[in-house]
Scaffold this active site. Structure first.
Site, PDB file in Angstrom:
ATOM      1  NE  ARG A   1      -2.345   0.458   3.454  1.00  0.00           N
ATOM      2  CZ  ARG A   1      -2.902   0.071   4.589  1.00  0.00           C
ATOM      3  NH1 ARG A   1      -4.165  -0.205   4.628  1.00  0.00           N
ATOM      4  NH2 ARG A   1      -2.198  -0.048   5.694  1.00  0.00           N
TER       5      ARG A   1
ATOM      6  CG  HIS B   1      13.790 -21.154  14.275  1.00  0.00           C
ATOM      7  ND1 HIS B   1      13.257 -21.223  13.008  1.00  0.00           N
ATOM      8  CD2 HIS B   1      13.803 -19.834  14.586  1.00  0.00           C
ATOM      9  CE1 HIS B   1      12.982 -19.998  12.587  1.00  0.00           C
ATOM     10  NE2 HIS B   1      13.294 -19.144  13.523  1.00  0.00           N
TER      11      HIS B   1
ATOM     12  CE  LYS C   1       9.248 -18.232  13.755  1.00  0.00           C
ATOM     13  NZ  LYS C   1       9.912 -16.933  13.904  1.00  0.00           N
TER      14      LYS C   1
ATOM     15  CG  HIS D   1      15.409 -18.288   9.013  1.00  0.00           C
ATOM     16  ND1 HIS D   1      14.573 -17.983  10.042  1.00  0.00           N
ATOM     17  CD2 HIS D   1      16.650 -17.951   9.436  1.00  0.00           C
ATOM     18  CE1 HIS D   1      15.266 -17.486  11.042  1.00  0.00           C
ATOM     19  NE2 HIS D   1      16.539 -17.451  10.703  1.00  0.00           N
TER      20      HIS D   1
ATOM     21  CD  GLU E   1      17.741 -14.053  18.523  1.00  0.00           C
ATOM     22  OE1 GLU E   1      17.842 -13.448  17.459  1.00  0.00           O
ATOM     23  OE2 GLU E   1      16.660 -14.239  19.110  1.00  0.00           O
TER      24      GLU E   1
ATOM     25  CG  ASP F   1      10.198 -15.399  17.754  1.00  0.00           C
ATOM     26  OD1 ASP F   1       9.813 -15.439  16.572  1.00  0.00           O
ATOM     27  OD2 ASP F   1      11.191 -14.739  18.127  1.00  0.00           O
TER      28      ASP F   1
END
Ligand code: BG6
Length: 510
Positions: free
Chosen positions: A60, A260, A168, A198, A236, A255
């Site tokens: 958009r 994963h 996802k 991924h 992380e 998440d």
């Protein structure tokens, strides 16, 4: 036309897809700019995109083809893995299109359907198209309905292939995943749906299969007779960055664990597939996911945490509650650790410990296989005091490679044995850099190769594992309070260490 001189089994030859368009919905989003567009450039730079390739953005925005091309160029330059070559971009630029529109705009979708037909005439795409849904999950139903209404998802009606790529999160829980799968399956045939996780596109993850099934060394000891436990860590150092809108109410388990880490568990635990193709791989992974059992004392083995303020790499960082967009007193977890058991003959009695978290000391993903101690040591006890358990560690990232830890004699006159490490490093063993996960997966979508994409059943089996954990945490929120805080820069809450200590074990410090 296929080349009669080319043996399709010869994987050394580059696999180049046929002509097609890649339609990206949500092309102004983070994922498109940081991952997808750079991946398109890298593929083109490696000569892996066909001459009849078109990149088509839909969003958009009041843009023309030129505006989009400029923004895509900046994104590609910033995120590309391979060197910048102006002539490569020039070729992509010539085949870059933009279509402005919102998801409920019938006209825009009618135009898109027409444009996909016209692209065959103008750019030789053969009418083929892959639709990448890089959009919030709540927009899925509208976009899918538009595709159905215009017939653009239909291989027969368009006399070409039409595929869809779904990012996802695949739903929020089992019920919403089933609903989402139903919606997608109504519009596309199952073989044309590519769900992206991924992690499966990472070279090191695929190497787990090479390590296990191309060698004689490991498979005979890959079972409960020799393995004590498995630890899978995805840590992380970053916080939630600017993603509070997504992360709040999602949390670490939905998440990362649901997708994963459960995929890594499935690849670690599965039996050898009959072939290395989508159906055979899936059959083995699904067997594992269906055999996963939660511990009876779930509250003791499903630990969650939330980062508090702290220090990371010499910098003071905020706690989760102070991040922009986070609700006061949010109970969203930024760390999750669980114990799972795989109830099969191969794995009975071997715990799989999975953990993930943000604002941990460093970014590292690894699969650690911890072996049992030797049944007998013919050495004096004080000679083996510094001998730990043998370990095989698949380093998914960074420092991609594999480490084997085992005992070795310390030089000298006594028989002292101590742990040493033998390392394989991708960066040293191969001259070619590993492609980015999105590069590999995008290429596979265009080739129609589904081996690295989870299917419905896997997604649903994974939610069956996660749902009871989420239910427990919701119950705890209501009756006992939210997640335990951990200081940013530390390895998660104390509860995670206690969980392993209860089993007489300790986390590896990667
Ligand atoms: C994504 C998660 O799937 O993976 C993010 O949504 C996370 O929260 C990311 O940061 C990590 O990916 P990688 O490839 O950097 O390990």
């Amino acid at each position: 036309m296929t080349n009669p001189l080319r043996d399709p089994r010869d994987r050394r030859l580059p696999r180049v897809p046929g002509p097609c368009a890649l339609v990206v919905f949500g092309v102004t989003g983070d994922l498109a700019r940081k991952k997808l567009i750079p991946a398109v450039y890298d593929l083109a730079n490696r000569g892996l995109l066909p001459p009849g390739f078109v990149l088509l953005g839909f969003a958009r925005r009041d843009w023309g083809d030129g505006d989009f091309e400029q923004i895509a160029k900046e994104a590609a330059k910033k995120g590309a893995r391979t060197g910048w070559r102006e002539e490569v971009w020039h070729r992509i630029a010539e085949a870059t299109k933009f279509l402005p529109g919102s998801f409920d705009d019938d006209d825009a979708f009618d135009q898109l359907a027409q444009l996909l037909k016209d692209l065959d005439e103008s750019h030789g795409t053969d009418g083929n198209a892959a639709f990448y849904l890089s959009i919030p999950p709540n927009a899925f139903p509208t976009v899918l309905k538009q595709m159905e209404r215009t017939g653009m998802a239909d291989n027969e009606q368009t006399n070409s292939w039409r595929r869809v790529v779904v990012e996802k999160p695949f739903g929020h829980d089992l019920a919403s995943a089933i609903e989402l799968n139903r919606l997608v399956d109504e519009v596309f045939t199952a073989d044309d749906v590519f769900r992206i996780d991924h992690y499966l596109g990472k070279e090191t993850v695929q190497n787990l299969l090479a390590l296990r099934f191309a060698n004689e060394l490991f498979e005979p000891i890959w079972n409960s007779h020799h393995i004590d436990s498995v630890q899978i860590t995805m840590a992380e150092d970053v916080g939630i960055e600017s993603r509070a809108g997504f992360y709040e109410g999602t949390g670490a388990a939905r998440d990362v664990l649901q997708n994963h880490l459960l995929q890594l568990l499935a690849l670690t635990a599965m039996d050898e597939p009959v072939h290395f193709d989508a159906a055979a791989l899936r059959a083995e992974k699904i067997k594992v996911l269906n055999a996963v059992c939660l511990p009876k004392e779930l509250a003791a083995y499903a630990v969650r945490g939330q980062y508090d303020q702290g220090w990371l790499a010499g910098e003071r960082v905020k706690g989760y509650q102070a991040e922009e967009g986070v609700k006061p007193q949010s109970t969203t977890e930024t760390f999750a650790a669980i114990r799972l058991d795989v109830e099969t003959r191969r794995w009975a009695g071997v715990p799989f410990y999975l953990r993930t978290g943000k604002r941990l000391p460093r970014r590292v993903t690894e699969i650690g296989i911890v072996f049992k101690k030797a049944p007998h040591l013919p050495f004096a006890q004080n000679d083996t005091e510094e001998l730990g358990a043998n370990q095989l560690v698949v380093r998914v990232q960074p420092d991609e490679g594999v480490t084997l830890r085992f005992g070795s004699k310390v030089p000298g006159t006594t028989m002292e044995v101590r742990d040493v490490a033998m390392d394989f490093l991708y960066g040293e063993a191969f001259t070619e850099n590993s492609p980015e996960a999105y590069e590999r997966l995008l290429l596979d979508v265009l080739l129609g190769d589904a081996a690295l994409f989870p299917r419905n059943e896997e997604v649903e089996a994974s939610w069956r594992i996660i749902d009871p954990i989420e239910a427990l945490w919701t119950h705890q929120d209501e009756h006992h309070g939210g997640p335990e805080l951990y200081r940013a820069g530390e390895w998660g809450p104390r509860g995670a260490d206690e969980m392993l200590a209860r089993d007489g074990r300790a986390w590896r410090r990667p």
